[in-house]
Scaffold this motif. Sequence first.
Motif, PDB file in Angstrom:
ATOM      1  N   ARG A 194       0.841  -1.210   0.000  1.00  0.00           N
ATOM      2  CA  ARG A 194       0.000   0.000   0.000  1.00  0.00           C
ATOM      3  C   ARG A 194       0.870   1.252   0.000  1.00  0.00           C
ATOM      4  O   ARG A 194       0.617   2.214  -0.733  1.00  0.00           O
ATOM      5  CB  ARG A 194      -0.918  -0.019   1.230  1.00  0.00           C
ATOM      6  CG  ARG A 194      -1.759   1.257   1.400  1.00  0.00           C
ATOM      7  CD  ARG A 194      -2.558   1.159   2.700  1.00  0.00           C
ATOM      8  NE  ARG A 194      -3.069   2.442   3.160  1.00  0.00           N
ATOM      9  CZ  ARG A 194      -4.302   2.891   2.938  1.00  0.00           C
ATOM     10  NH1 ARG A 194      -5.153   2.166   2.235  1.00  0.00           N
ATOM     11  NH2 ARG A 194      -4.698   4.054   3.417  1.00  0.00           N
ATOM     12  N   GLN A 195       1.927   1.242   0.834  1.00  0.00           N
ATOM     13  CA  GLN A 195       2.836   2.397   0.918  1.00  0.00           C
ATOM     14  C   GLN A 195       3.543   2.630  -0.421  1.00  0.00           C
ATOM     15  O   GLN A 195       3.657   3.762  -0.893  1.00  0.00           O
ATOM     16  CB  GLN A 195       3.894   2.170   2.008  1.00  0.00           C
ATOM     17  CG  GLN A 195       3.348   2.224   3.428  1.00  0.00           C
ATOM     18  CD  GLN A 195       4.296   1.570   4.438  1.00  0.00           C
ATOM     19  OE1 GLN A 195       5.360   1.077   4.086  1.00  0.00           O
ATOM     20  NE2 GLN A 195       3.887   1.564   5.705  1.00  0.00           N
ATOM     21  N   LEU A 196       4.027   1.548  -1.038  1.00  0.00           N
ATOM     22  CA  LEU A 196       4.749   1.667  -2.312  1.00  0.00           C
ATOM     23  C   LEU A 196       3.848   2.243  -3.403  1.00  0.00           C
ATOM     24  O   LEU A 196       4.265   3.085  -4.201  1.00  0.00           O
ATOM     25  CB  LEU A 196       5.283   0.294  -2.751  1.00  0.00           C
ATOM     26  CG  LEU A 196       6.444  -0.276  -1.930  1.00  0.00           C
ATOM     27  CD1 LEU A 196       6.707  -1.722  -2.317  1.00  0.00           C
ATOM     28  CD2 LEU A 196       7.712   0.560  -2.110  1.00  0.00           C
ATOM     29  N   ILE A 197       2.582   1.799  -3.425  1.00  0.00           N
ATOM     30  CA  ILE A 197       1.637   2.291  -4.431  1.00  0.00           C
ATOM     31  C   ILE A 197       1.281   3.761  -4.161  1.00  0.00           C
ATOM     32  O   ILE A 197       1.316   4.593  -5.062  1.00  0.00           O
ATOM     33  CB  ILE A 197       0.367   1.408  -4.464  1.00  0.00           C
ATOM     34  CG1 ILE A 197       0.722   0.038  -5.052  1.00  0.00           C
ATOM     35  CG2 ILE A 197      -0.745   2.072  -5.271  1.00  0.00           C
ATOM     36  CD1 ILE A 197      -0.361  -1.011  -4.907  1.00  0.00           C
ATOM     37  N   ALA A 198       0.986   4.066  -2.903  1.00  0.00           N
ATOM     38  CA  ALA A 198       0.577   5.436  -2.544  1.00  0.00           C
ATOM     39  C   ALA A 198       1.697   6.440  -2.798  1.00  0.00           C
ATOM     40  O   ALA A 198       1.446   7.591  -3.164  1.00  0.00           O
ATOM     41  CB  ALA A 198       0.145   5.485  -1.077  1.00  0.00           C
ATOM     42  N   SER A 199       2.948   6.000  -2.635  1.00  0.00           N
ATOM     43  CA  SER A 199       4.085   6.920  -2.802  1.00  0.00           C
ATOM     44  C   SER A 199       4.412   7.175  -4.273  1.00  0.00           C
ATOM     45  O   SER A 199       5.248   8.023  -4.586  1.00  0.00           O
ATOM     46  CB  SER A 199       5.323   6.334  -2.116  1.00  0.00           C
ATOM     47  OG  SER A 199       5.782   5.207  -2.856  1.00  0.00           O
ATOM     48  N   GLY A 200       3.788   6.400  -5.178  1.00  0.00           N
ATOM     49  CA  GLY A 200       4.075   6.574  -6.600  1.00  0.00           C
ATOM     50  C   GLY A 200       5.235   5.731  -7.093  1.00  0.00           C
ATOM     51  O   GLY A 200       5.583   5.751  -8.284  1.00  0.00           O
TER      52      GLY A 200
END
Length: 345
Positions: free
Chosen positions: A135-141
């Motif tokens: 989730r963090q990797l996706i949200a950070s772009g």
Amino acid sequence: MEKLRVGVIGCGSIAQHRHLPEYIANKNVELVAVCDINEERVKEVAEKYEVAAYTNYEELLSSGTVDAVSVCTPNYLHAPISIAALNAGLHVLCEKPMSTSKQEAEAMIAAAKESGKKLMIAHNQRFVASHQRARQLIASGEIGKIYSFRTAFGHGGPEGWSVDGKESWFFEKDKAFVGAMGDLGVHKSDLLRYVLGEEITEVGSFVETSAKDFADVDDNAVCVLKTESGIIGTLAASWAYVSKEDNSTIIYGEKAILRLEDDPNNSLVVQYVNGDVVNYQLGKIQSNDAGGQRTTHVINHFVDAVIHNQEPPVPGEEGLKSLAVILAALQSNETKQIVKVSELN
């Protein structure tokens, strides 16, 4: 600080393997009571934990001995018991799927608002380390635009681990309302919404009973999902994966592919477009297999939300959105049409 006094309603497998031991392990909790209509079972569990035994949940709710309850009953009782508990001024942690209809879920949410008490739904996949990192990797772009995904949750079926085996309520439509889709599929609709950070808007599905000839609920389902930004992918839920459990999710992005719980040694594998591969060993996912993660974190999050008077991480509104995807899948299978989640009755 005074301890949170808790009762657990329903003493089947999920209570015995998750809720009860995790409450006992939480230093802010005093386990006070257990309740089950099976007198022999509730006595045995009550003796093990040295707590009071009830066979009638209404008596427990009105006893004045508990501040909060876990609802670990068959699905059709989730809403009536949760609503009764909230109306009695108790906080509620309810197992998934939160209810058997949109109307029931809305009534649960309304009861929580009216009573000012916490309602949390036990969607534990959000608390798995690999899922949180993705989730963090996706949200950070970091992964760029997301194009597609596939997720699966399957094992050999509840008869392998339910306290009642083949006689379990899981296989009875009037009690379970839905089979593998409610047991496993709703976990994955919740996970996708959480990891992708957006809502699922359209659903098409095939929902079958092909492996369990003694059951009158689905045991195999494959759904095609579309999100609000147009990401498309599949969700499979099955009680017919006879040897090894599959709990994997793969997300296909512009800059990398994320493989969650797909590799036996690395809980998250990131395969970048330039050929780089990053392996994360974040601990095993909680599962029915030996060596699975010992805690679901659900209980601790619920207890923290009550003690610190915070919004639970999976409130009723979130539970409803994840349930709505499954309801749409059932409707799609019946009508043989693509169903818009927003147009559900």
